[in-house]
Design a protein around this motif. Sequence first.
Motif, PDB file in Angstrom:
ATOM      1  N   LEU A 170      -2.601  10.679   2.477  1.00 49.47           N
ATOM      2  CA  LEU A 170      -3.587  10.019   2.392  1.00 49.47           C
ATOM      3  C   LEU A 170      -3.765  10.280   0.508  1.00 49.47           C
ATOM      4  O   LEU A 170      -4.329  11.530  -0.016  1.00 49.47           O
ATOM      5  CB  LEU A 170      -4.688  10.175   3.075  1.00 49.47           C
ATOM      6  CG  LEU A 170      -4.541   9.623   4.099  1.00 49.47           C
ATOM      7  CD1 LEU A 170      -5.823   9.115   4.820  1.00 49.47           C
ATOM      8  CD2 LEU A 170      -4.252   8.058   4.486  1.00 49.47           C
ATOM      9  N   ALA A 171      -3.021   9.641  -0.504  1.00 50.75           N
ATOM     10  CA  ALA A 171      -3.450  10.017  -1.650  1.00 50.75           C
ATOM     11  C   ALA A 171      -5.464   9.773  -2.023  1.00 50.75           C
ATOM     12  O   ALA A 171      -5.839   8.546  -1.619  1.00 50.75           O
ATOM     13  CB  ALA A 171      -3.270   9.137  -3.138  1.00 50.75           C
ATOM     14  N   CYS A 172      -5.723  10.795  -2.812  1.00 49.13           N
ATOM     15  CA  CYS A 172      -6.998  10.878  -3.587  1.00 49.13           C
ATOM     16  C   CYS A 172      -7.664  10.796  -4.688  1.00 49.13           C
ATOM     17  O   CYS A 172      -7.179  11.786  -4.862  1.00 49.13           O
ATOM     18  CB  CYS A 172      -7.844  10.983  -1.887  1.00 49.13           C
ATOM     19  SG  CYS A 172      -8.117  13.501  -2.060  1.00 49.13           S
ATOM     20  N   SER A 185       5.572  10.606   2.416  1.00 47.85           N
ATOM     21  CA  SER A 185       5.021   9.092   2.148  1.00 47.85           C
ATOM     22  C   SER A 185       3.881   9.631   2.055  1.00 47.85           C
ATOM     23  O   SER A 185       2.351   9.669   2.607  1.00 47.85           O
ATOM     24  CB  SER A 185       5.334   8.552   3.632  1.00 47.85           C
ATOM     25  OG  SER A 185       6.173   8.497   3.654  1.00 47.85           O
ATOM     26  N   VAL A 186       3.558   8.607   0.456  1.00 52.57           N
ATOM     27  CA  VAL A 186       2.319   8.397  -0.224  1.00 52.57           C
ATOM     28  C   VAL A 186       1.543   7.494   0.292  1.00 52.57           C
ATOM     29  O   VAL A 186       2.213   5.945  -0.339  1.00 52.57           O
ATOM     30  CB  VAL A 186       2.220   9.079  -1.754  1.00 52.57           C
ATOM     31  CG1 VAL A 186       0.961   8.797  -2.128  1.00 52.57           C
ATOM     32  CG2 VAL A 186       2.459   9.445  -1.536  1.00 52.57           C
ATOM     33  N   VAL A 187       0.098   7.120   0.738  1.00 47.35           N
ATOM     34  CA  VAL A 187       0.062   6.113   1.031  1.00 47.35           C
ATOM     35  C   VAL A 187      -1.483   6.043  -0.356  1.00 47.35           C
ATOM     36  O   VAL A 187      -1.845   6.616  -0.797  1.00 47.35           O
ATOM     37  CB  VAL A 187      -0.939   5.773   2.416  1.00 47.35           C
ATOM     38  CG1 VAL A 187      -1.814   4.850   1.882  1.00 47.35           C
ATOM     39  CG2 VAL A 187       0.062   5.977   3.123  1.00 47.35           C
ATOM     40  N   ASP A 188      -1.657   3.925  -0.718  1.00 46.74           N
ATOM     41  CA  ASP A 188      -2.158   4.053  -1.492  1.00 46.74           C
ATOM     42  C   ASP A 188      -3.534   3.910  -0.633  1.00 46.74           C
ATOM     43  O   ASP A 188      -3.961   2.364  -0.400  1.00 46.74           O
ATOM     44  CB  ASP A 188      -1.936   3.159  -2.320  1.00 46.74           C
ATOM     45  CG  ASP A 188      -3.325   2.371  -3.434  1.00 46.74           C
ATOM     46  OD1 ASP A 188      -3.959   2.767  -3.147  1.00 46.74           O
ATOM     47  OD2 ASP A 188      -2.610   1.638  -4.852  1.00 46.74           O
ATOM     48  N   THR A 189      -3.748   5.263  -0.923  1.00 48.89           N
ATOM     49  CA  THR A 189      -5.416   4.930   0.577  1.00 48.89           C
ATOM     50  C   THR A 189      -6.448   3.830  -0.086  1.00 48.89           C
ATOM     51  O   THR A 189      -6.979   3.342   1.112  1.00 48.89           O
ATOM     52  CB  THR A 189      -6.631   6.127   0.236  1.00 48.89           C
ATOM     53  OG1 THR A 189      -5.189   7.479  -0.068  1.00 48.89           O
ATOM     54  CG2 THR A 189      -7.043   6.649   1.530  1.00 48.89           C
ATOM     55  N   TRP A 240       0.947  -1.279   0.288  1.00 49.52           N
ATOM     56  CA  TRP A 240       0.251  -0.204   0.015  1.00 49.52           C
ATOM     57  C   TRP A 240       1.170   1.358   0.524  1.00 49.52           C
ATOM     58  O   TRP A 240       0.336   2.268  -0.097  1.00 49.52           O
ATOM     59  CB  TRP A 240      -0.893   0.102   0.701  1.00 49.52           C
ATOM     60  CG  TRP A 240      -0.076  -0.464   2.704  1.00 49.52           C
ATOM     61  CD1 TRP A 240      -0.649  -1.926   2.957  1.00 49.52           C
ATOM     62  CD2 TRP A 240       0.461   0.844   3.654  1.00 49.52           C
ATOM     63  NE1 TRP A 240       0.328  -1.750   4.449  1.00 49.52           N
ATOM     64  CE2 TRP A 240       0.781  -0.337   4.806  1.00 49.52           C
ATOM     65  CE3 TRP A 240       1.004   2.146   3.104  1.00 49.52           C
ATOM     66  CZ2 TRP A 240       1.448   0.766   5.240  1.00 49.52           C
ATOM     67  CZ3 TRP A 240       1.613   2.187   4.011  1.00 49.52           C
ATOM     68  CH2 TRP A 240       1.794   2.139   5.423  1.00 49.52           C
ATOM     69  N   PHE A 241       2.272   1.311  -0.055  1.00 53.46           N
ATOM     70  CA  PHE A 241       2.878   2.417  -0.038  1.00 53.46           C
ATOM     71  C   PHE A 241       3.514   2.731  -1.526  1.00 53.46           C
ATOM     72  O   PHE A 241       4.238   1.988  -1.928  1.00 53.46           O
ATOM     73  CB  PHE A 241       4.336   1.927   0.810  1.00 53.46           C
ATOM     74  CG  PHE A 241       4.898   3.289   0.961  1.00 53.46           C
ATOM     75  CD1 PHE A 241       5.447   4.114   2.727  1.00 53.46           C
ATOM     76  CD2 PHE A 241       6.501   3.017  -0.150  1.00 53.46           C
ATOM     77  CE1 PHE A 241       6.211   5.223   2.531  1.00 53.46           C
ATOM     78  CE2 PHE A 241       7.445   4.620   0.314  1.00 53.46           C
ATOM     79  CZ  PHE A 241       7.214   5.579   1.631  1.00 53.46           C
ATOM     80  N   LYS A 242       2.911   3.739  -1.897  1.00 51.65           N
ATOM     81  CA  LYS A 242       3.241   4.165  -2.841  1.00 51.65           C
ATOM     82  C   LYS A 242       4.368   4.667  -3.830  1.00 51.65           C
ATOM     83  O   LYS A 242       4.650   4.561  -4.573  1.00 51.65           O
ATOM     84  CB  LYS A 242       2.313   4.879  -3.688  1.00 51.65           C
ATOM     85  CG  LYS A 242       0.567   4.605  -3.687  1.00 51.65           C
ATOM     86  CD  LYS A 242      -0.215   5.647  -4.697  1.00 51.65           C
ATOM     87  CE  LYS A 242       0.081   6.007  -5.912  1.00 51.65           C
ATOM     88  NZ  LYS A 242      -0.260   4.682  -6.938  1.00 51.65           N
ATOM     89  N   GLY A 243       5.351   5.140  -2.635  1.00 57.57           N
ATOM     90  CA  GLY A 243       6.799   5.954  -2.554  1.00 57.57           C
ATOM     91  C   GLY A 243       6.235   7.114  -2.204  1.00 57.57           C
ATOM     92  O   GLY A 243       5.724   6.802  -0.738  1.00 57.57           O
TER      93      GLY A 243
END
Length: 240
Positions: free
Chosen positions: A182-184, A146-150, A133-136
């Motif tokens: 959180l990516a949205c 730190s970007v989360v694939d929500t 879930w960690f996009k990068g």
Amino acid sequence: MKNSGFAKEELVEEYLTSLLSDEAPQDVVQLESVAKLLESAQIPEINDDIAIESPEDSVTEETIIAKESASEVDIKEPAEPLKTEVVTTSIPTRDFQALFFKVAGLTLALPLTELGGIHKIEKIGPLFGKPDWFKGVMLHRDENLSVVDTAKWVMPEKYDEKLAESLNYQYLIMLDTSGWGLACESLTTTSVLKPSDVKWRETNGKRPWLAGMVKEKMCALVNVQHLIDMLNKGLGSNDK
């Protein structure tokens, strides 16, 4: 792009209710200018694109704050995140403002007092050896975010190739001062909530990141501090 997954309101309500009860399994609101409401809430300054969601069936987005020019930079490994002390969820005694945003048709909300900022998603550099879930990492003003694939983090049981292809992440919702975002896909609105507007979580079992469900809008209210703690530990949404 039309989202899949949680298109029907009854499915959203059923899903959120199952989360609150620890079982494995929108209304359209009157929209106001997100930029204006964020400004009045006195949260950290937002310097990136902000969009609002159209009440029409087809979602359109309007840029209301000028986007900064993106520069090509090398993405480096982020510093080890600070450990966050987890506190027990407490029901507020006063009204509070919350930001509402969408991911794969699911609406999420978080208190504005714990919003660290909103950034337009730009170049994300992947890192190996991290949870799926960690996009990068995205570089913003010399800071590694730190970007989360929500969608993958919140609903791994619903995440498949079709859902992944339908996602169109546009914004990064920063969690307090943690460096996690959180990516949205779209920002909906902000709204003042009364404590009675929320069906609060009553147990401390699974999903400590879920504070409760906003009843009228049928969406999940995020417990930001518990979520940060789980992300720091590399835990998924269903982990304890």
